[in-house]
Design an enzyme around this catalytic site. Structure first.
Site, PDB file in Angstrom:
ATOM      1  N   GLU A 285       0.728  -1.057  -0.125  1.00 31.14           N
ATOM      2  CA  GLU A 285       0.001   0.015  -0.333  1.00 31.14           C
ATOM      3  C   GLU A 285       1.062   0.871   0.361  1.00 31.14           C
ATOM      4  O   GLU A 285       0.469   2.388  -0.995  1.00 31.14           O
ATOM      5  CB  GLU A 285      -1.279  -0.529   1.243  1.00 31.14           C
ATOM      6  CG  GLU A 285      -2.551   0.724   1.066  1.00 31.14           C
ATOM      7  CD  GLU A 285      -2.722   1.154   1.627  1.00 31.14           C
ATOM      8  OE1 GLU A 285      -3.730  -0.963   1.533  1.00 31.14           O
ATOM      9  OE2 GLU A 285      -3.130   0.689   3.136  1.00 31.14           O
ATOM     10  N   GLU A 288       2.619   1.542  -3.336  1.00 36.86           N
ATOM     11  CA  GLU A 288       0.983   2.179  -4.393  1.00 36.86           C
ATOM     12  C   GLU A 288       1.219   3.567  -4.202  1.00 36.86           C
ATOM     13  O   GLU A 288       0.916   4.591  -5.171  1.00 36.86           O
ATOM     14  CB  GLU A 288      -0.504   1.571  -3.780  1.00 36.86           C
ATOM     15  CG  GLU A 288      -1.141   1.851  -4.574  1.00 36.86           C
ATOM     16  CD  GLU A 288      -2.848   0.976  -4.884  1.00 36.86           C
ATOM     17  OE1 GLU A 288      -2.806   0.337  -3.888  1.00 36.86           O
ATOM     18  OE2 GLU A 288      -3.569   1.174  -5.425  1.00 36.86           O
ATOM     19  N   CYS A 305      -8.321  -2.954   3.323  1.00 34.79           N
ATOM     20  CA  CYS A 305      -8.766  -3.632   4.402  1.00 34.79           C
ATOM     21  C   CYS A 305     -10.184  -3.997   4.863  1.00 34.79           C
ATOM     22  O   CYS A 305      -9.925  -4.805   4.930  1.00 34.79           O
ATOM     23  CB  CYS A 305      -7.235  -3.947   5.008  1.00 34.79           C
ATOM     24  SG  CYS A 305      -7.317  -2.075   5.841  1.00 34.79           S
ATOM     25  N   SER A 325      -6.922   1.597  -2.901  1.00 36.06           N
ATOM     26  CA  SER A 325      -6.015   0.906  -2.952  1.00 36.06           C
ATOM     27  C   SER A 325      -6.355  -0.754  -3.619  1.00 36.06           C
ATOM     28  O   SER A 325      -7.145  -0.867  -3.633  1.00 36.06           O
ATOM     29  CB  SER A 325      -5.590   0.792  -1.584  1.00 36.06           C
ATOM     30  OG  SER A 325      -4.402  -0.591  -1.310  1.00 36.06           O
ATOM     31  N   LYS A 364     -15.735 -10.355   7.336  1.00 34.12           N
ATOM     32  CA  LYS A 364     -14.496 -11.419   6.386  1.00 34.12           C
ATOM     33  C   LYS A 364     -15.092 -12.806   6.111  1.00 34.12           C
ATOM     34  O   LYS A 364     -14.646 -13.524   5.444  1.00 34.12           O
ATOM     35  CB  LYS A 364     -13.218 -10.977   8.088  1.00 34.12           C
ATOM     36  CG  LYS A 364     -12.824  -9.967   8.164  1.00 34.12           C
ATOM     37  CD  LYS A 364     -11.797 -10.585   6.734  1.00 34.12           C
ATOM     38  CE  LYS A 364     -10.746  -8.980   7.346  1.00 34.12           C
ATOM     39  NZ  LYS A 364     -10.079  -8.010   6.499  1.00 34.12           N
ATOM     40  N   GLU A 367     -16.377 -11.799   2.626  1.00 35.12           N
ATOM     41  CA  GLU A 367     -15.168 -11.617   1.750  1.00 35.12           C
ATOM     42  C   GLU A 367     -14.371 -12.724   1.503  1.00 35.12           C
ATOM     43  O   GLU A 367     -14.010 -12.736   0.648  1.00 35.12           O
ATOM     44  CB  GLU A 367     -13.743 -10.276   2.987  1.00 35.12           C
ATOM     45  CG  GLU A 367     -13.100 -10.556   2.078  1.00 35.12           C
ATOM     46  CD  GLU A 367     -11.098  -9.768   3.133  1.00 35.12           C
ATOM     47  OE1 GLU A 367     -11.408 -10.097   4.008  1.00 35.12           O
ATOM     48  OE2 GLU A 367     -11.052  -8.598   2.647  1.00 35.12           O
ATOM     49  N   GLU A 372     -13.109 -13.751  -6.555  1.00 38.16           N
ATOM     50  CA  GLU A 372     -12.672 -13.363  -7.009  1.00 38.16           C
ATOM     51  C   GLU A 372     -10.862 -13.192  -5.755  1.00 38.16           C
ATOM     52  O   GLU A 372     -10.178 -12.948  -7.240  1.00 38.16           O
ATOM     53  CB  GLU A 372     -12.207 -11.480  -7.975  1.00 38.16           C
ATOM     54  CG  GLU A 372     -12.396 -10.504  -7.057  1.00 38.16           C
ATOM     55  CD  GLU A 372     -14.216 -10.344  -5.671  1.00 38.16           C
ATOM     56  OE1 GLU A 372     -14.853 -11.568  -6.421  1.00 38.16           O
ATOM     57  OE2 GLU A 372     -14.068  -9.379  -5.089  1.00 38.16           O
ATOM     58  N   CYS A 509     -11.246  -2.017  14.557  1.00 36.24           N
ATOM     59  CA  CYS A 509     -11.661  -3.973  14.368  1.00 36.24           C
ATOM     60  C   CYS A 509     -11.700  -4.352  15.309  1.00 36.24           C
ATOM     61  O   CYS A 509     -12.357  -5.374  15.710  1.00 36.24           O
ATOM     62  CB  CYS A 509     -10.184  -4.509  13.597  1.00 36.24           C
ATOM     63  SG  CYS A 509     -10.337  -4.497  11.822  1.00 36.24           S
TER      64      CYS A 509
END
Ligand code: HC1
Ligand code: SF4
Length: 576
Positions: A285, A288, A305, A325, A364, A367, A372, A509
């Protein structure tokens, strides 16, 4: 100020105070079920449905009982909170709720955590006089993340307040009319067919088991006990400061070493830390960010994230998908590396590797199922357990967590720095990225690693980090309602940030929907945050690019950060 007496104690409180609040300031507890008052800086959220009728009290001169949560105090008021009439009325309200409730407490996912169960016990309910009609609706397990059981809904509206006012997602509201009413998505759609982000904040505040997470415990036990599978586990940054609460340790206890020991005792073949992958994420990151700054790319960059946040911007801001990102989240990066680099080094067929994550988060689970987020037709991550599910597994295995010795994570994917630990709290991801970006862009050592201007619990914050000649203007939001405000500001061209961190849950979190229930006590979230920053200070290395095992991974396998192989394994795309 308004002067009144409660149970013969005089008190003066500001105008507009409710009887419930005035009583609390005198240390008098009036039970409630639907009421919710979450105070955390900018999260002053009150659910005042007054629907459960549990907080009934007597007011001198008033013929009927009043609900303490909604009745405002008046001058000269005399309130009696625990008269026989008030207690009888409270008990009757709970009995009426129970008359239309499954009462399968022993098998219920909220057994011993349910506010209704506790109220029934506290009020001495021993008999339900009304064996009347019961609602009977199907459970919705369609999402694989959130389970909705309308038969357990008590119409408290806490979830609705959370989803609509705090998260601004608008998924939950009253469905049907009269006796058949429950809270769910419009037209009682399956959760998977809505724009639910699976943030799980509705689950976090549901007083019963009307909203819970999908239970994956049995599947994980089956894999652990399959001799043909190599089962590896990763544990997220925020778990270590919360899991102890499930074993009567005080909020804010740091359990990193006990976590490693407990995971080994459960029988996982290798025990790793998502913090390793958080350091890896920072290398990608920060690269990036530096790339976008140096090549005139799109700014601001948004962190990616938090999976509930990803779902949110995909659904709500499909025209802005070029700014987040492209980095996968640490949990997914970990899985991608486990089934390639780790598999190769260990000589194990990736098909025989099972990756389990222990996460503070319900999103999560969703996710991990995104198609993908796979490589050669294998999902990067196979199963996700919440902190609560993990605690249940430990209890099933009779592991006395609080008294475990300290252990270590295994090597190769187990080292971590302080930068990765702070991922667990709001502001931590961008602070970690700034620590690395500073040293990369200036070539100098960052002496003052604690970027305190980025810290706190205000819902929307901003701070500047001076990197050589560049002044990096950083925005931070936690809670999706705050995220919406920040995105609208960018869209309107009124906010000028180069980097933005967003976490869907209040506190980040540490306040995730899969964490031990805090029962509305926001001080618990604050204690978890203090512990996260302490754990950062406990580390000898505090910058992600100092993580030797991550550097070895680039050296032996990935090549350069943000390079071709890293893109193939560690980056993703978004779908409107
Ligand atoms: Fe999080 Fe993250 S910090 S998203 O909150 O980037 O869930 O703890 O594991 O993936 O590292 C969660 C926590 C977690 C990821 C990391
Ligand atoms: Fe709303 Fe989040 Fe619950 Fe989905 S998970 S219904 S978005 S609060």
């Amino acid at each position: 100020m308004i002067k009144l007496t409660i149970n013969d104690s005089p008190i003066a409180v500001p105008k507009g105070t409710t009887i419930l609040e005035a009583a609390r300031s005198l240390g008098i507890h009036i039970p409630t079920l639907c009421h919710m008052n979450l105070h955390m800086d900018q999260f002053g959220v009150v659910n005042q449905a007054s629907s459960c009728r549990v907080c009934m009290v007597e007011v001198k001169g008033r013929p009927a009982l009043v609900t303490a949560c909604s009745e405002k105090v008046t001058d000269g008021m005399h309130v009696s909170t625990h008269t026989p009439r008030a207690i009888t009325a409270r008990r009757m309200s709970v009995e009426l709720l129970l008359s239309n409730h499954p009462k399968d407490c022993l098998m219920c996912p909220k057994n011993l955590e349910c506010d209704l169960q506790k109220l029934a016990a506290d009020l001495g309910v021993r008999d339900i006089k009304w064996a009347g009609e019961r609602i009977d609706f199907e459970k919705d397990e369609s999402s694989g993340a959130i389970v909705k059981d309308p038969n357990k809904c008590v119409m408290c509206r806490r979830c609705e307040t959370m989803c609509n006012e705090v998260q601004t997602c608008g998924i939950l509201s009253a469905v049907n009319r009269g006796f058949d009413t429950f809270v769910g998505p419009a037209f009682n759609l399956d959760m998977k067919d809505t724009s639910c982000t699976y943030c799980g904040q509705c689950v976090a505040v549901c007083p019963t088991a009307a909203l819970t997470e999908n239970n994956d415990i049995h599947k994980v036990w089956r894999e652990i006990n399959n001799p043909n599978k190599h089962v590896i586990v990763q544990v997220a940054p925020a778990i270590r400061v919360a899991v102890g609460e499930l074993f009567d340790m005080p909020p804010g206890s740091i359990s990193t070493g006990k976590l490693a020991t407990s995971l080994k005792r459960l029988g996982f073949d290798a025990v790793y830390d998502t913090d390793f992958a958080a350091d890896l994420t920072i290398l990608e990151e920060a690269s990036e960010l530096v790339h976008r700054i140096q090549h005139g790319g799109t700014l601001p960059i948004l962190t990616s994230c938090c999976p509930a946040w990803v779902q949110f911007f995909e659904h709500q801001y499909p025209d802005m998908l070029d700014i987040p990102s492209t980095c996968k989240s640490p949990q997914i990066m970990f899985g991608a590396i486990a089934k390639t680099y780790y598999a190769e080094k260990k000589g194990i067929d990736p098909k025989d590797i099972v990756v389990v994550s222990v996460m503070p988060c319900i999103a999560k689970k969703a996710e991990a199922k995104r198609t993908e987020l796979s490589h050669h037709e294998l999902q990067n991550v196979d199963y996700v357990l919440t902190t609560r599910e993990y605690g249940l597994m430990l209890k099933e295995a009779c592991i006395d967590f609080a008294n475990l010795p300290e252990g270590d994570f295994d090597h190769m994917l187990g080292e971590s720095t302080g930068a990765s630990v702070i991922f667990g709290t709001t502001g931590g991801v961008i602070e970690a990225a700034a620590r690395t970006a500073y040293e990369w862009l200036t070539g100098e050592t960052l002496e003052q690693v604690e970027l305190t201007q980025l810290r706190g619990l205000d819902g929307i914050r901003s701070g500047k980090v001076q990197i050589g000649d560049l002044e990096l203007n950083i925005g931070i939001a936690h809670g999706l309602g705050n995220a919406r405000k920040l995105l609208d500001c960018i869209k309107a061209g009124e906010c000028n940030f180069q980097a933005i961190e967003i976490m869907a849950c209040p506190g980040g979190c540490i306040g995730g929907g899969g964490q031990p229930y805090h029962h509305g006590d926001m001080e618990i979230i604050r204690q978890r945050q203090i512990a996260i920053y302490q754990e950062d200070r406990n580390k000898t290395k505090r910058k992600s690019h100092e993580n030797q095992e991550v550097l070895d991974l680039y050296d032996k396998y990935l090549g350069k950060p943000y390079g071709e192989k890293a893109h193939e394994l560690l980056h993703t795309h978004y779908v409107p």
